[in-house]
Design an enzyme around this catalytic site. Structure first.
Site, PDB file in Angstrom:
ATOM      1  N   GLU A  95      21.003 -30.366  14.079  1.00  0.00           N
ATOM      2  CA  GLU A  95      21.482 -29.247  13.261  1.00  0.00           C
ATOM      3  C   GLU A  95      22.671 -29.615  12.380  1.00  0.00           C
ATOM      4  O   GLU A  95      23.781 -29.105  12.557  1.00  0.00           O
ATOM      5  CB  GLU A  95      21.814 -28.039  14.156  1.00  0.00           C
ATOM      6  CG  GLU A  95      20.638 -27.560  14.965  1.00  0.00           C
ATOM      7  CD  GLU A  95      20.921 -26.301  15.789  1.00  0.00           C
ATOM      8  OE1 GLU A  95      22.076 -25.880  15.864  1.00  0.00           O
ATOM      9  OE2 GLU A  95      19.958 -25.737  16.341  1.00  0.00           O
ATOM     10  N   TYR A 123      15.293 -19.889  16.015  1.00  0.00           N
ATOM     11  CA  TYR A 123      15.725 -18.779  16.868  1.00  0.00           C
ATOM     12  C   TYR A 123      15.450 -17.424  16.241  1.00  0.00           C
ATOM     13  O   TYR A 123      14.963 -16.519  16.907  1.00  0.00           O
ATOM     14  CB  TYR A 123      17.226 -18.899  17.166  1.00  0.00           C
ATOM     15  CG  TYR A 123      17.541 -20.069  18.068  1.00  0.00           C
ATOM     16  CD1 TYR A 123      17.523 -19.924  19.451  1.00  0.00           C
ATOM     17  CD2 TYR A 123      17.804 -21.330  17.552  1.00  0.00           C
ATOM     18  CE1 TYR A 123      17.784 -20.995  20.294  1.00  0.00           C
ATOM     19  CE2 TYR A 123      18.065 -22.415  18.387  1.00  0.00           C
ATOM     20  CZ  TYR A 123      18.055 -22.229  19.752  1.00  0.00           C
ATOM     21  OH  TYR A 123      18.292 -23.300  20.581  1.00  0.00           O
ATOM     22  N   HIS A 156      25.113 -34.409  18.927  1.00  0.00           N
ATOM     23  CA  HIS A 156      25.027 -32.955  19.066  1.00  0.00           C
ATOM     24  C   HIS A 156      26.466 -32.430  19.055  1.00  0.00           C
ATOM     25  O   HIS A 156      26.941 -31.832  20.010  1.00  0.00           O
ATOM     26  CB  HIS A 156      24.266 -32.584  20.340  1.00  0.00           C
ATOM     27  CG  HIS A 156      23.724 -31.182  20.370  1.00  0.00           C
ATOM     28  ND1 HIS A 156      22.404 -30.882  20.596  1.00  0.00           N
ATOM     29  CD2 HIS A 156      24.327 -29.995  20.200  1.00  0.00           C
ATOM     30  CE1 HIS A 156      22.220 -29.576  20.584  1.00  0.00           C
ATOM     31  NE2 HIS A 156      23.389 -29.011  20.345  1.00  0.00           N
ATOM     32  N   ASN A 183      14.336 -26.443  14.994  1.00  0.00           N
ATOM     33  CA  ASN A 183      15.025 -25.540  15.928  1.00  0.00           C
ATOM     34  C   ASN A 183      14.926 -24.148  15.334  1.00  0.00           C
ATOM     35  O   ASN A 183      15.433 -23.907  14.225  1.00  0.00           O
ATOM     36  CB  ASN A 183      16.507 -25.908  16.064  1.00  0.00           C
ATOM     37  CG  ASN A 183      16.709 -27.272  16.710  1.00  0.00           C
ATOM     38  OD1 ASN A 183      15.756 -27.965  17.044  1.00  0.00           O
ATOM     39  ND2 ASN A 183      17.954 -27.660  16.887  1.00  0.00           N
ATOM     40  N   GLU A 187      13.980 -26.984  19.587  1.00  0.00           N
ATOM     41  CA  GLU A 187      14.722 -25.918  20.282  1.00  0.00           C
ATOM     42  C   GLU A 187      14.093 -24.575  19.965  1.00  0.00           C
ATOM     43  O   GLU A 187      13.783 -24.289  18.800  1.00  0.00           O
ATOM     44  CB  GLU A 187      16.192 -25.847  19.836  1.00  0.00           C
ATOM     45  CG  GLU A 187      17.070 -26.950  20.345  1.00  0.00           C
ATOM     46  CD  GLU A 187      18.538 -26.760  19.951  1.00  0.00           C
ATOM     47  OE1 GLU A 187      18.975 -25.611  19.709  1.00  0.00           O
ATOM     48  OE2 GLU A 187      19.240 -27.779  19.871  1.00  0.00           O
ATOM     49  N   ARG A 213      15.132 -33.317  26.793  1.00  0.00           N
ATOM     50  CA  ARG A 213      15.924 -33.656  25.605  1.00  0.00           C
ATOM     51  C   ARG A 213      17.400 -33.472  25.936  1.00  0.00           C
ATOM     52  O   ARG A 213      17.829 -32.359  26.263  1.00  0.00           O
ATOM     53  CB  ARG A 213      15.515 -32.734  24.448  1.00  0.00           C
ATOM     54  CG  ARG A 213      16.340 -32.917  23.197  1.00  0.00           C
ATOM     55  CD  ARG A 213      15.812 -32.060  22.042  1.00  0.00           C
ATOM     56  NE  ARG A 213      16.607 -32.295  20.853  1.00  0.00           N
ATOM     57  CZ  ARG A 213      17.409 -31.388  20.287  1.00  0.00           C
ATOM     58  NH1 ARG A 213      17.492 -30.166  20.765  1.00  0.00           N
ATOM     59  NH2 ARG A 213      18.102 -31.700  19.223  1.00  0.00           N
TER      60      ARG A 213
HETATM   61  O1  IFM Z   1      23.327 -23.795  22.074  1.00  0.00           O
HETATM   62  C1  IFM Z   1      22.912 -24.056  20.780  1.00  0.00           C
HETATM   63  C2  IFM Z   1      22.567 -25.524  20.615  1.00  0.00           C
HETATM   64  O2  IFM Z   1      23.632 -26.334  20.935  1.00  0.00           O
HETATM   65  C3  IFM Z   1      22.175 -25.810  19.187  1.00  0.00           C
HETATM   66  N1  IFM Z   1      21.162 -24.916  18.745  1.00  0.00           N
HETATM   67  C4  IFM Z   1      21.347 -23.503  18.969  1.00  0.00           C
HETATM   68  C5  IFM Z   1      21.702 -23.244  20.419  1.00  0.00           C
HETATM   69  C6  IFM Z   1      21.935 -21.740  20.638  1.00  0.00           C
HETATM   70  O3  IFM Z   1      22.971 -21.295  19.830  1.00  0.00           O
END
Ligand code: IFM
Length: 488
Positions: free
Chosen positions: A180, A311, A135, A309, A394, A91
């Site tokens: 995002e 985290y 992006h 995405n 992500e 990606r």
């Molecule tokens: O590095 C970023 C990415 O560009 C977008 N999503 C979160 C990642 C980590 O912060």
């Protein structure tokens, strides 16, 4: 142990292998500004990130994307790394100012040539190219005309999408419009910690709407340009939001933040309109006049996949009257773009205090590690919204890892992070979620936006002095996962 005893032990041990469905797509991701470098080559014009990085004090260490991981020149070496890891898919994002330097009008053929070469290299290794159109690197020329605050930018985005599809549509099957939009809108236009570095909450809401409108128009442009099999998606940064206590005030704060972080993006895309409570919550900031008749229908143009995405989770409470809001100071921020247990400067978050959940490990970003949050998110999307295949576009973590004298990078924390999140991914599939693939963030250590090069998310270590790449232990572990289509 004799063969018989060990056979018996093996037979008695529970099967700890989590096998993924056939055809599950294993990938890794990057983004143009974070890896390419070559910002002045082959006709590429400035992006808002070039301009932002030139402002003193906004990016750690004064870092910029000028060279980044030099992927523009080293893409062939990077594709070879992908081949060694065994990736099914890569990606990447296309840099709009490389392809259309002024954000409108003629296409820069030399800029598109780079992606042409990259896609060919991927295809020749049997790696599916997965292309993201936006992006975060808006052409500066468009910012000068209002950027995402201007409605016209959404229309320009659709034209750009068409130009990229014209050239690469014969080889790229999976397309993501915007990555995002929450970050682009709120971190860029309210918190001011991402390009274009503005601090205007009302503008950030308009920008969010135009990003979503741009997505919808781009979906329509891609559908009419692409022939043959293709799938269209958008990638949202989502996070389960929990109230710090079960008090009414904290629960209502959690509802508000869930609205701004998750539902404000999911619902127009999947349900055809902004949530009524979100509209009401932020009426003091906007009358929503930027939403024109028919916009919500455009935004809800059908997509084939939703990119998730994930985290870290988010915990919030109502701010205590005595608490002193801490202004944004570029400190390590949780995923939601706020200081630890502090006030947030993004739109609609007055009176909100962000907490770090207690007792959880943290990554080098200071983000709490809670794999269960991914499961909850996936289940919620599955249960609360109309059926749509999901893909984890992500997931990953930054840790302070460095190469030893032999170029080896031991990153056991990242392996643990990935394994735990993959276990949750598997559990979600077992619970019935239609999940098609998983993309590690990131293939390479890269430019982590306002944190510069200090935060390493890669499964491949990059020595930014000499651009030497070394596969970290996590890459070798991921290679084994992909080969087995299973996590041990
Ligand atoms: O590095 C970023 C990415 O560009 C977008 N999503 C979160 C990642 C980590 O912060």
């Amino acid at each position: 142990m004799s063969a018989t005893a060990s056979d018996r032990a093996a037979a008695e041990a529970p099967d700890e292998r989590l096998t993924f469905p056939d055809g599950f797509l294993w990938g890794a991701g990057t983004a143009a500004y974070q890896v390419e470098g070559a910002i002045g080559e082959d006709g590429r014009a400035a992006s808002i990130w070039d301009t932002f990085c030139a402002r003193p004090g906004v990016v750690c260490n004064g870092d910029t994307g000028e060279i980044a991981a030099d992927h523009y020149h080293r893409y062939a070496e990077d594709v070879e790394l992908m081949r060694r890891i065994g990736l099914d898919a890569y990606r990447f994002s296309v840099s709009w100012p490389r392809v259309q330097p002024t954000g409108a009008g003629p296409v820069n053929a030399a800029g598109l040539d780079f992606y042409d070469r990259l896609v060919d290299a991927l295809v020749s290794c049997g790696i599916d190219p997965v292309l993201t159109l936006y992006h975060w690197d808006l052409p500066q020329a468009l910012q000068d005309r209002g950027g995402w605050g201007a409605r016209d930018t959404a229309a320009r985005f659709a034209d750009y999408a068409e130009a990229v599809a014209d050239r690469l549509g014969d080889r790229v099957a999976l397309w993501t419009t915007v990555n995002e939009p929450w970050c682009a809108a709120f971190l860029g236009h309210a918190a001011g910690v991402h390009a274009p570095g503005l601090t205007d909450p009302a503008l950030s809401l308009r920008a969010a709407h135009h990003l979503l409108l741009g997505h919808g128009l781009a979906v329509q442009a891609l559908r009419s340009t692409l022939s043959g099999d293709h799938e269209l998606s958008v990638a949202l940064n989502l996070s389960p939001v929990t109230a710090a206590t079960d008090s009414e005030a904290d629960s209502d704060t959690a509802r508000r933040i869930d609205g701004l972080l998750n539902r404000m993006f999911i619902e127009p895309l999947l349900l055809g309109g902004y949530p009524a409570d979100v509209r009401e919550d932020i009426r003091h900031l906007t009358d929503w006049g930027f939403v024109h008749e028919g916009d919500e229908r455009v935004i809800a143009s059908p997509i084939d996949l939703l990119g998730v995405n994930y985290y870290t989770p988010t915990t919030v409470g109502a701010a205590k009257p005595s608490s002193v809001p801490r202004p944004w100071a570029g400190a390590a921020r949780p995923r939601s773009g706020v200081t630890e247990k502090g006030a947030s400067p993004w739109a609609g978050t007055d009176g909100v205090e962000f907490h770090q959940p207690e007792g959880l490990p943290r990554t080098a970003m200071g983000w709490a590690v809670q794999p269960r949050g991914l499961y909850e998110l996936l289940l919620r999307l599955h249960e609360d919204y109309p059926p749509i295949p999901l893909i984890i576009s992500e997931n990953g973590a930054a840790y302070d890892d460095g190469a030893d004298d032999l170029g080896r990078v031991h990153d056991p924390q990242r392996v643990r992070y990935l394994r735990a999140h993959l276990a949750m991914t598997h559990e979600a599939i077992t619970a019935g979620v239609d999940l098609r693939g998983y993309f590690v963030w990131s293939l390479l250590d890269n430019f982590e936006w306002s944190f510069g090069y200090g935060k390493r998310f890669g499964i491949t270590h990059v020595d930014f002095e000499n651009q030497r790449r070394s596969l970290k232990d996590s890459a070798l572990w991921y290679r084994d996962v992909i080969a087995a289509n299973a996590v041990a």
